[in-house]
Design a protein around this motif. Structure first.
Motif, PDB file in Angstrom:
ATOM      1  N   ALA A  53      23.613  -6.057   5.465  1.00 48.00           N
ATOM      2  CA  ALA A  53      22.753  -6.492   4.362  1.00 48.00           C
ATOM      3  C   ALA A  53      21.280  -6.202   4.668  1.00 48.00           C
ATOM      4  O   ALA A  53      20.501  -5.909   3.762  1.00 48.00           O
ATOM      5  CB  ALA A  53      22.956  -7.978   4.070  1.00 48.00           C
ATOM      6  N   ILE A  54      20.906  -6.269   5.937  1.00 47.99           N
ATOM      7  CA  ILE A  54      19.531  -5.905   6.317  1.00 47.99           C
ATOM      8  C   ILE A  54      19.303  -4.422   6.017  1.00 47.99           C
ATOM      9  O   ILE A  54      18.255  -4.036   5.482  1.00 47.99           O
ATOM     10  CB  ILE A  54      19.267  -6.197   7.812  1.00 47.99           C
ATOM     11  N   ALA A  55      20.295  -3.593   6.340  1.00 49.86           N
ATOM     12  CA  ALA A  55      20.168  -2.157   6.072  1.00 49.86           C
ATOM     13  C   ALA A  55      20.029  -1.892   4.581  1.00 49.86           C
ATOM     14  O   ALA A  55      19.227  -1.045   4.163  1.00 49.86           O
ATOM     15  CB  ALA A  55      21.384  -1.420   6.640  1.00 49.86           C
ATOM     16  N   LEU A  56      20.791  -2.623   3.771  1.00 49.22           N
ATOM     17  CA  LEU A  56      20.695  -2.463   2.312  1.00 49.22           C
ATOM     18  C   LEU A  56      19.317  -2.891   1.809  1.00 49.22           C
ATOM     19  O   LEU A  56      18.741  -2.254   0.922  1.00 49.22           O
ATOM     20  CB  LEU A  56      21.778  -3.297   1.605  1.00 49.22           C
ATOM     21  N   GLU A  57      18.804  -3.960   2.376  1.00 47.32           N
ATOM     22  CA  GLU A  57      17.467  -4.439   1.980  1.00 47.32           C
ATOM     23  C   GLU A  57      16.409  -3.385   2.326  1.00 47.32           C
ATOM     24  O   GLU A  57      15.464  -3.172   1.559  1.00 47.32           O
ATOM     25  CB  GLU A  57      17.163  -5.778   2.662  1.00 47.32           C
ATOM     26  N   ALA A  58      16.573  -2.729   3.468  1.00 48.02           N
ATOM     27  CA  ALA A  58      15.630  -1.672   3.850  1.00 48.02           C
ATOM     28  C   ALA A  58      15.667  -0.529   2.838  1.00 48.02           C
ATOM     29  O   ALA A  58      14.619   0.001   2.445  1.00 48.02           O
ATOM     30  CB  ALA A  58      15.956  -1.154   5.254  1.00 48.02           C
ATOM     31  N   GLY A  73       5.698   7.150  -8.617  1.00 41.50           N
ATOM     32  CA  GLY A  73       6.855   7.932  -9.043  1.00 41.50           C
ATOM     33  C   GLY A  73       7.542   8.648  -7.898  1.00 41.50           C
ATOM     34  O   GLY A  73       8.538   9.336  -8.115  1.00 41.50           O
ATOM     35  N   HIS A  74       7.016   8.487  -6.690  1.00 41.65           N
ATOM     36  CA  HIS A  74       7.622   9.117  -5.513  1.00 41.65           C
ATOM     37  C   HIS A  74       7.861   8.078  -4.422  1.00 41.65           C
ATOM     38  O   HIS A  74       7.050   7.174  -4.243  1.00 41.65           O
ATOM     39  CB  HIS A  74       6.710  10.215  -4.951  1.00 41.65           C
ATOM     40  N   ILE A  75       8.973   8.243  -3.696  1.00 46.51           N
ATOM     41  CA  ILE A  75       9.241   7.364  -2.545  1.00 46.51           C
ATOM     42  C   ILE A  75       8.263   7.719  -1.427  1.00 46.51           C
ATOM     43  O   ILE A  75       8.002   8.903  -1.182  1.00 46.51           O
ATOM     44  CB  ILE A  75      10.683   7.569  -2.030  1.00 46.51           C
ATOM     45  N   ASP A  76       7.753   6.719  -0.760  1.00 46.35           N
ATOM     46  CA  ASP A  76       6.897   6.994   0.395  1.00 46.35           C
ATOM     47  C   ASP A  76       7.751   7.531   1.550  1.00 46.35           C
ATOM     48  O   ASP A  76       8.763   6.920   1.903  1.00 46.35           O
ATOM     49  CB  ASP A  76       6.178   5.720   0.840  1.00 46.35           C
ATOM     50  N   PRO A  77       7.375   8.655   2.125  1.00 46.15           N
ATOM     51  CA  PRO A  77       8.191   9.241   3.210  1.00 46.15           C
ATOM     52  C   PRO A  77       8.320   8.310   4.419  1.00 46.15           C
ATOM     53  O   PRO A  77       9.396   8.230   5.029  1.00 46.15           O
ATOM     54  CB  PRO A  77       7.429  10.506   3.593  1.00 46.15           C
ATOM     55  N   GLY A  78       7.243   7.619   4.769  1.00 46.23           N
ATOM     56  CA  GLY A  78       7.294   6.695   5.909  1.00 46.23           C
ATOM     57  C   GLY A  78       8.218   5.521   5.639  1.00 46.23           C
ATOM     58  O   GLY A  78       8.962   5.078   6.526  1.00 46.23           O
ATOM     59  N   ALA A  79       8.187   5.021   4.415  1.00 47.44           N
ATOM     60  CA  ALA A  79       9.104   3.935   4.039  1.00 47.44           C
ATOM     61  C   ALA A  79      10.543   4.434   4.112  1.00 47.44           C
ATOM     62  O   ALA A  79      11.446   3.711   4.552  1.00 47.44           O
ATOM     63  CB  ALA A  79       8.779   3.435   2.627  1.00 47.44           C
ATOM     64  N   SER A  80      10.740   5.695   3.699  1.00 46.86           N
ATOM     65  CA  SER A  80      12.089   6.257   3.718  1.00 46.86           C
ATOM     66  C   SER A  80      12.605   6.438   5.147  1.00 46.86           C
ATOM     67  O   SER A  80      13.745   6.070   5.463  1.00 46.86           O
ATOM     68  CB  SER A  80      12.100   7.592   2.974  1.00 46.86           C
ATOM     69  N   SER A  81      11.765   6.996   6.029  1.00 46.73           N
ATOM     70  CA  SER A  81      12.222   7.160   7.423  1.00 46.73           C
ATOM     71  C   SER A  81      12.476   5.792   8.052  1.00 46.73           C
ATOM     72  O   SER A  81      13.422   5.617   8.830  1.00 46.73           O
ATOM     73  CB  SER A  81      11.211   7.960   8.247  1.00 46.73           C
ATOM     74  N   ALA A  92      13.102   2.260  -1.726  1.00 52.00           N
ATOM     75  CA  ALA A  92      13.178   2.735  -3.116  1.00 52.00           C
ATOM     76  C   ALA A  92      12.097   2.079  -3.975  1.00 52.00           C
ATOM     77  O   ALA A  92      11.575   2.695  -4.911  1.00 52.00           O
ATOM     78  CB  ALA A  92      14.565   2.452  -3.697  1.00 52.00           C
ATOM     79  N   ALA A  93      11.739   0.847  -3.649  1.00 50.57           N
ATOM     80  CA  ALA A  93      10.733   0.121  -4.429  1.00 50.57           C
ATOM     81  C   ALA A  93       9.336   0.723  -4.272  1.00 50.57           C
ATOM     82  O   ALA A  93       8.448   0.444  -5.083  1.00 50.57           O
ATOM     83  CB  ALA A  93      10.713  -1.357  -4.026  1.00 50.57           C
ATOM     84  N   THR A  94       9.136   1.557  -3.244  1.00 53.02           N
ATOM     85  CA  THR A  94       7.809   2.182  -3.093  1.00 53.02           C
ATOM     86  C   THR A  94       7.559   3.239  -4.171  1.00 53.02           C
ATOM     87  O   THR A  94       6.420   3.670  -4.355  1.00 53.02           O
ATOM     88  CB  THR A  94       7.614   2.844  -1.696  1.00 53.02           C
ATOM     89  N   VAL A  95       8.623   3.647  -4.886  1.00 49.43           N
ATOM     90  CA  VAL A  95       8.457   4.603  -5.999  1.00 49.43           C
ATOM     91  C   VAL A  95       7.415   4.092  -6.992  1.00 49.43           C
ATOM     92  O   VAL A  95       6.564   4.855  -7.466  1.00 49.43           O
ATOM     93  CB  VAL A  95       9.813   4.816  -6.737  1.00 49.43           C
ATOM     94  N   ALA A  96       7.473   2.815  -7.288  1.00 47.34           N
ATOM     95  CA  ALA A  96       6.599   2.240  -8.320  1.00 47.34           C
ATOM     96  C   ALA A  96       5.191   1.958  -7.813  1.00 47.34           C
ATOM     97  O   ALA A  96       4.300   1.633  -8.596  1.00 47.34           O
ATOM     98  CB  ALA A  96       7.227   0.953  -8.857  1.00 47.34           C
ATOM     99  N   CYS A 116       0.812  -1.224   0.000  1.00 45.75           N
ATOM    100  CA  CYS A 116       0.000   0.000   0.000  1.00 45.75           C
ATOM    101  C   CYS A 116       0.844   1.272   0.000  1.00 45.75           C
ATOM    102  O   CYS A 116       0.327   2.365   0.148  1.00 45.75           O
ATOM    103  CB  CYS A 116      -0.941   0.015   1.205  1.00 45.75           C
ATOM    104  N   LYS A 117       2.172   1.110  -0.151  1.00 47.99           N
ATOM    105  CA  LYS A 117       3.090   2.254  -0.176  1.00 47.99           C
ATOM    106  C   LYS A 117       3.145   2.922   1.197  1.00 47.99           C
ATOM    107  O   LYS A 117       2.822   4.109   1.351  1.00 47.99           O
ATOM    108  CB  LYS A 117       2.661   3.266  -1.251  1.00 47.99           C
ATOM    109  N   THR A 118       3.536   2.162   2.189  1.00 48.16           N
ATOM    110  CA  THR A 118       3.681   2.683   3.557  1.00 48.16           C
ATOM    111  C   THR A 118       4.967   2.126   4.147  1.00 48.16           C
ATOM    112  O   THR A 118       5.693   1.365   3.492  1.00 48.16           O
ATOM    113  CB  THR A 118       2.520   2.238   4.475  1.00 48.16           C
ATOM    114  N   LEU A 119       5.219   2.439   5.416  1.00 47.86           N
ATOM    115  CA  LEU A 119       6.391   1.884   6.084  1.00 47.86           C
ATOM    116  C   LEU A 119       6.343   0.361   6.190  1.00 47.86           C
ATOM    117  O   LEU A 119       7.389  -0.281   6.351  1.00 47.86           O
ATOM    118  CB  LEU A 119       6.608   2.543   7.460  1.00 47.86           C
ATOM    119  N   LEU A 120       5.157  -0.223   6.050  1.00 48.31           N
ATOM    120  CA  LEU A 120       5.057  -1.690   6.068  1.00 48.31           C
ATOM    121  C   LEU A 120       5.854  -2.308   4.923  1.00 48.31           C
ATOM    122  O   LEU A 120       6.341  -3.438   5.041  1.00 48.31           O
ATOM    123  CB  LEU A 120       3.592  -2.125   5.951  1.00 48.31           C
ATOM    124  N   ASP A 121       6.000  -1.557   3.825  1.00 49.44           N
ATOM    125  CA  ASP A 121       6.736  -2.078   2.671  1.00 49.44           C
ATOM    126  C   ASP A 121       8.241  -2.119   2.917  1.00 49.44           C
ATOM    127  O   ASP A 121       8.979  -2.674   2.112  1.00 49.44           O
ATOM    128  CB  ASP A 121       6.396  -1.264   1.421  1.00 49.44           C
TER     129      ASP A 121
END
Ligand SMILES: [Mg+2]
Length: 204
Positions: free
Chosen positions: A147-152, A178-186, A157-161, A125-130
């Motif tokens: 590697a966990i940090a890289l996966e995060a 086309g935009h990163i979700d801010p919650g996913a980014s934080s 970044a995948a929330t862009v799509a 749903c394009k949230t921090l859950l992603d």
């Protein structure tokens, strides 16, 4: 969860620094698909936890997490406060209920499910859950912290799509794509900060 020297203080400092350094960026992301306050809100939450750091550091980790979660609920506001707060409160509550449990992945899974219920949301749903669910998958696989940090980061970044199906951004419909979700980014930033501290304390 065993008590580690300075673990709570280290986590508080690292999370606060990561959010402070990226608060403007998080606001910018939120301006694209929300109301532009995510960085400000997250910084306020981290500062509130930091202000309580001496009391938090004296508590067992489980109790510190629960208390920090309540501080986040009270201080972040918006949608993110209850979600991040629920995550910490649930991890703390489960850990306190069974201090000998060493299956952190299961604890984390239950806590993320509680966040999903709280937000009436799910993965995709394009949230921090992603970010949270992919991170949990790596935790369950005993993946190395770096590697966990890289996966995060990858997951954020995948929330862009993705098209937003929850939160304020859902009103944008396809324009949220086309935009990163801010919650996913934080969430990715915090995951990176936490992994760096844990890697230092438990090198693998
Ligand atoms: Mg906002």
């Amino acid at each position: 969860m065993r008590q580690q020297p300075h673990l709570v203080s280290g986590l508080i400092d690292a999370c606060r620094a990561a959010i402070a350094a990226n608060a403007d960026y998080l606001c910018e992301l939120d301006r694209m698909i929300g109301d532009g306050d995510h960085g400000t809100n997250m910084r306020r939450g981290c500062e509130a936890v930091y202000a309580d750091r001496e009391a938090l550091a004296l508590l067992p980790v489980a109790e510190a997490l629960e208390r920090a979660g309540r501080i986040l609920v009270a201080s972040i506001g918006g949608a993110a406060g209850p979600l991040y707060g629920t995550l910490l409160i649930e991890i703390g509550r489960q850990s306190a209920a069974d201090p000998e449990a060493d299956d952190f992945a299961a604890v984390l899974k239950n806590a993320i499910d509680a966040v999903a219920r709280r937000g009436r949301s799910e993965a995709g749903c394009k949230t921090l859950l992603d970010v949270l669910y992919p991170v949990q998958t790596e935790v369950a696989r005993h993946t190395a912290y770096a590697a966990i940090a890289l996966e995060a980061e990858r997951a954020a970044a995948a929330t862009v799509a993705m098209k937003a199906l929850r939160g304020r951004a859902k009103f944008l419909g396809d324009r949220s794509i086309g935009h990163i979700d801010p919650g996913a980014s934080s969430c990715a930033l915090l995951t990176g900060a936490i992994c760096a501290v844990l890697k230092e304390q438990h090198p693998v």
